[in-house]
Motif scaffolding. Structure first.
Motif, mmCIF file in Angstrom:
data_model
loop_
_atom_site.group_PDB
_atom_site.id
_atom_site.type_symbol
_atom_site.label_atom_id
_atom_site.label_comp_id
_atom_site.label_asym_id
_atom_site.label_seq_id
_atom_site.Cartn_x
_atom_site.Cartn_y
_atom_site.Cartn_z
ATOM 1 N N PHE A 14 -33.543 22.304 44.396
ATOM 2 C CA PHE A 14 -32.450 22.292 43.427
ATOM 3 C C PHE A 14 -32.931 22.588 42.006
ATOM 4 O O PHE A 14 -32.114 22.817 41.110
ATOM 5 C CB PHE A 14 -31.720 20.954 43.481
ATOM 6 C CG PHE A 14 -30.888 20.788 44.719
ATOM 7 C CD1 PHE A 14 -29.536 21.055 44.714
ATOM 8 C CD2 PHE A 14 -31.472 20.384 45.915
ATOM 9 C CE1 PHE A 14 -28.765 20.922 45.863
ATOM 10 C CE2 PHE A 14 -30.712 20.243 47.074
ATOM 11 C CZ PHE A 14 -29.360 20.516 47.046
ATOM 12 N N ASP A 22 -27.797 27.564 47.324
ATOM 13 C CA ASP A 22 -26.421 28.072 47.407
ATOM 14 C C ASP A 22 -26.175 28.790 48.728
ATOM 15 O O ASP A 22 -25.109 28.628 49.352
ATOM 16 C CB ASP A 22 -26.136 29.011 46.237
ATOM 17 C CG ASP A 22 -26.017 28.289 44.907
ATOM 18 O OD1 ASP A 22 -25.700 27.081 44.920
ATOM 19 O OD2 ASP A 22 -26.253 28.923 43.864
ATOM 20 N N GLU A 54 -23.584 17.617 42.046
ATOM 21 C CA GLU A 54 -22.567 18.669 41.887
ATOM 22 C C GLU A 54 -22.533 19.598 43.085
ATOM 23 O O GLU A 54 -21.461 19.869 43.647
ATOM 24 C CB GLU A 54 -22.879 19.476 40.622
ATOM 25 C CG GLU A 54 -21.957 20.668 40.415
ATOM 26 C CD GLU A 54 -22.426 21.602 39.316
ATOM 27 O OE1 GLU A 54 -21.846 22.688 39.187
ATOM 28 O OE2 GLU A 54 -23.399 21.254 38.613
ATOM 29 N N LYS A 55 -23.696 20.084 43.508
ATOM 30 C CA LYS A 55 -23.757 21.082 44.577
ATOM 31 C C LYS A 55 -23.409 20.497 45.941
ATOM 32 O O LYS A 55 -22.839 21.188 46.794
ATOM 33 C CB LYS A 55 -25.161 21.691 44.642
ATOM 34 C CG LYS A 55 -25.572 22.510 43.430
ATOM 35 C CD LYS A 55 -24.992 23.901 43.473
ATOM 36 C CE LYS A 55 -25.548 24.765 42.359
ATOM 37 N NZ LYS A 55 -24.940 26.115 42.374
#
Length: 266
Positions: A14, A22, A54-55
């Motif tokens: 990350f 992603d 967040e991801k």
């Protein structure tokens, strides 16, 4: 219902490999994979927890605690303080992502005293999310491990009260090192009611785990699915590859796994 399949990420991806993150998370959102198994690299939480939060929103996650390659050895009393400190990030990531499983290896050393020390340090963690993982006998030359056979894992489970992560490749490697029957040993592990499974391919005669993509080795995957993977299992496909920007091999892995599963179910 069907099995749930997980794919690997490292917490430091990350910060270092966000494009890979992603791409892999898109496989979850597209329904190709079901969850992420996140390796919690010691010291990474403070740097990446915001972007991870967040991801990974809405993504089911299993945490894998670091092991001896990161200097963690629960079988060594002298490393107790260091071990507990390095495992803190695993617990923080589990809290952050509402993970119900933290996979944790026992330590180095072949002998009752090492097994007892791992049990003692597992108890110090006092975390119901911990799932002990069975290990190969030789993780590297001239280095031995415990937690390699069903009676070791049964002792850890019964004394610690933890869950169990059954790694097929580790079991195969341990059997080859210890001259044990692979499938009888599989049966012994399955009797311990694993919470989660690790699956890859490899050389069925080897003593070292190579994490090959499915069908790239000679494991009897059909027999594994038919005899040793109950329906509705949680399975991390622990296949690894240097080129992580092309996810095609991992897509193929889960396609093969679902085909094997469906043949058995039908």
């Amino acid at each position: 219902m069907s099995n749930k399949y997980g794919i690997l990420l490292n917490s430091n991806d990350f910060s270092d490999n966000i494009d890979v993150v992603d791409t892999i998370l898109n496989l979850i959102r597209e329904g190709i994979y079901d969850f992420v198994q996140l390796m919690a690299i010691p010291g990474s939480y403070n740097d990446v927890h915001a972007v991870v939060s967040e991801k990974m929103k809405g993504i089911d996650t299993v945490i894998h605690a670091p092991h001896f390659l990161k200097g963690i050895d629960p079988g060594n009393r002298e490393l107790e303080s260091s071990n507990l400190k390095k495992l803190e990030d695993s617990r923080k990531f589990a809290d952050l992502l509402n993970s119900e499983i933290i996979v944790l290896h026992p330590g180095l050393g072949d002998g009752e005293q090492y097994l007892e020390e791992s049990i003692r340090q597992f108890k110090l963690l006092n975390d119901s999310r911990v799932a002990v993982e069975n290990l190969p006998y030789y993780p590297r030359p001239n280095c031995k491990m415990h937690g390699t056979i069903p009676k070791h894992i049964e002792k850890i489970i019964s004394e610690v009260g933890c869950k169990f992560c059954f790694d097929f490749a580790h079991a195969i490697c341990a059997c080859n090192s210890l001259n044990l029957d692979i499938y009888k040993t599989f049966s012994g592990f399955i009797k311990l009611n694993p919470t989660i499974y690790h699956l890859s391919d490899g050389d069925v005669s080897a003593i070292v785990d190579t994490h090959l993509h499915l069908t790239k080795g000679n494991y009897d995957l059909k027999r594994i699915f038919g005899e040793f993977l109950p329906q509705n299992s949680i399975i991390t496909l622990e296949t690894k590859d240097e080129n992580r920007s092309d996810v095609t091999p991992w897509v193929n892995d889960v396609i093969i796994a679902r085909e094997l599963e469906n043949r058995i179910v039908v």
